[in-house]
Scaffold this active site. Structure first.
Site, PDB file in Angstrom:
ATOM      1  N   SER A 118       0.814  -1.214   0.000  1.00 47.49           N
ATOM      2  CA  SER A 118       0.000   0.000   0.000  1.00 47.49           C
ATOM      3  C   SER A 118       0.846   1.262   0.000  1.00 47.49           C
ATOM      4  O   SER A 118       0.304   2.363  -0.053  1.00 47.49           O
ATOM      5  CB  SER A 118      -0.928  -0.003   1.220  1.00 47.49           C
ATOM      6  OG  SER A 118      -0.200  -0.233   2.407  1.00 47.49           O
ATOM      7  N   HIS A 139      -2.455  -2.965  -5.985  1.00 46.16           N
ATOM      8  CA  HIS A 139      -2.942  -2.588  -4.658  1.00 46.16           C
ATOM      9  C   HIS A 139      -4.458  -2.734  -4.621  1.00 46.16           C
ATOM     10  O   HIS A 139      -5.191  -1.870  -5.083  1.00 46.16           O
ATOM     11  CB  HIS A 139      -2.507  -1.150  -4.339  1.00 46.16           C
ATOM     12  CG  HIS A 139      -2.941  -0.681  -2.991  1.00 46.16           C
ATOM     13  ND1 HIS A 139      -3.147   0.651  -2.701  1.00 46.16           N
ATOM     14  CD2 HIS A 139      -3.226  -1.364  -1.855  1.00 46.16           C
ATOM     15  CE1 HIS A 139      -3.535   0.765  -1.450  1.00 46.16           C
ATOM     16  NE2 HIS A 139      -3.589  -0.447  -0.908  1.00 46.16           N
ATOM     17  N   GLU A 151      -5.374  -0.343  -7.585  1.00 43.21           N
ATOM     18  CA  GLU A 151      -4.379   0.673  -7.917  1.00 43.21           C
ATOM     19  C   GLU A 151      -3.188  -0.056  -8.543  1.00 43.21           C
ATOM     20  O   GLU A 151      -2.524  -0.858  -7.877  1.00 43.21           O
ATOM     21  CB  GLU A 151      -3.964   1.400  -6.631  1.00 43.21           C
ATOM     22  CG  GLU A 151      -3.454   2.795  -6.824  1.00 43.21           C
ATOM     23  CD  GLU A 151      -3.173   3.498  -5.503  1.00 43.21           C
ATOM     24  OE1 GLU A 151      -3.054   4.727  -5.516  1.00 43.21           O
ATOM     25  OE2 GLU A 151      -3.046   2.828  -4.455  1.00 43.21           O
ATOM     26  N   ASN A 189      -3.170   6.083  -0.540  1.00 43.27           N
ATOM     27  CA  ASN A 189      -2.701   6.334   0.820  1.00 43.27           C
ATOM     28  C   ASN A 189      -1.992   7.666   0.991  1.00 43.27           C
ATOM     29  O   ASN A 189      -1.882   8.171   2.100  1.00 43.27           O
ATOM     30  CB  ASN A 189      -1.824   5.178   1.288  1.00 43.27           C
ATOM     31  CG  ASN A 189      -2.679   3.987   1.688  1.00 43.27           C
ATOM     32  OD1 ASN A 189      -3.651   4.132   2.427  1.00 43.27           O
ATOM     33  ND2 ASN A 189      -2.348   2.816   1.185  1.00 43.27           N
TER      34      ASN A 189
END
Length: 296
Positions: A118, A139, A151, A189
């Site tokens: 992540s 991800h 992702e 993130n």
């Protein structure tokens, strides 16, 4: 592509294995811990049962999905025939680098090696292999069987061909892939963790309580759950690890983790996985009960 290996049988790993198997892939689920493997396989079974009870999956499809899953405690054995390997181990740099060194040694030379990291650099992970053009980030979001986003992170050397393959593969899983470049935290993130960190700072500095902070974000910003509840679901240790990657990688003090978060992780208050974080989870996850520490 028919054969996929997934490294790690925790929340993300078993979810990724579930989705691949449900969509017709033969899946090797790999974990060095047999008890963790058994727990991961049981979780997949329970989640499939939930889909059957909701009518989104037939009992026959559930049986077929489970029939495509095989578990291994050896990476070398589990990846022997893999065309794609998805690593979903703990968010720890050295652990991931060691796994990719081993994958590079044992997976077929044509195999794509993907990480579900992540926040950790795909370029850094790829550099420990002899096939950096075939290393990429996938991800997935939690819970994997439900969330649509993948992702897809290109490392510095990731080839166009591999990126296109992984984008198409994600679509075959019923997901919506979004291509991003390899910078700390990627997109998800880099935006989410500072928000969670700021919510923790708001609690730490006495701006408002746990329930009040989450209510503002749910009702005022139409978020399905508040940032403190979400942090508990993600795992406060994972949040801290990602913030440290952001802080180190971007060198900006705005990413420095809140001292309250650091103390909670040090004390073992990790959220749902430990039974307590900002909320108490010892009774389950249906009802929100603010942890006693934050009700005084």
């Amino acid at each position: 592509m028919h054969h996929v290996a997934v490294i790690g049988s925790g929340t993300m790993g078993n979810g990724i294995a579930h989705v691949f198997a449900q969509h017709g892939f033969s899946v090797s689920l790999i974990d060095v811990n047999q008890a963790a493997l058994d727990k991961g396989m049981a979780t997949i079974g329970k989640n499939l049962d939930r889909q059957v009870s909701k009518g989104s999956l037939s009992a026959e499809d559930k049986t077929a999905t489970l029939g495509r899953l095989v578990s291994f405690t050896s990476i070398a054995e589990g990846v022997r025939n893999a065309e794609l390997v998805v690593e979903a181990a703990t968010e720890n740099v050295e652990l991931k680098l060691n796994i990719f060194r081993e994958l590079d040694q044992h997976a077929p030379s044509s195999a794509i090696l993907a990480s579900n990291t992540s926040s950790i650099s795909i370029t850094k992970i790829a550099a420990v292999t002899k096939r950096p053009a075939q290393v990429i980030g996938m991800h997935f979001m939690n819970p994997v069987p439900v969330m649509k986003l993948v992702e897809v992170i290109r490392g510095y050397a990731t080839s166009d061909e591999v990126t296109a393959q992984v984008m198409e593969l994600s679509r075959q899983l019923g997901k919506t892939p979004t291509e991003v470049n390899d910078y700390p935290g990627f997109v998800a993130n880099r935006i989410l963790m500072p928000m969670i960190n700021e919510a923790i700072y708001s609690l730490f500095e006495g701006v408002a309580g746990v329930e009040e902070i989450d209510t503002v974000m749910k009702l005022g910003m139409a978020h399905p759950m508040g940032p403190l509840q979400l942090a508990d679901f993600i795992g406060l240790d994972v949040c801290l690890a990602i913030l440290r990657v952001l802080h180190e990688g971007l060198g900006n003090p705005k990413y420095a983790p809140c001292p309250l978060l650091v103390n909670m992780v040090t004390a073992g208050r990790l959220g749902v996985k430990s039974g307590e974080g900002f909320y108490s989870w010892s009774h389950g996850t249906k009802e929100l009960v603010v942890a006693e520490r934050f009700t005084k």
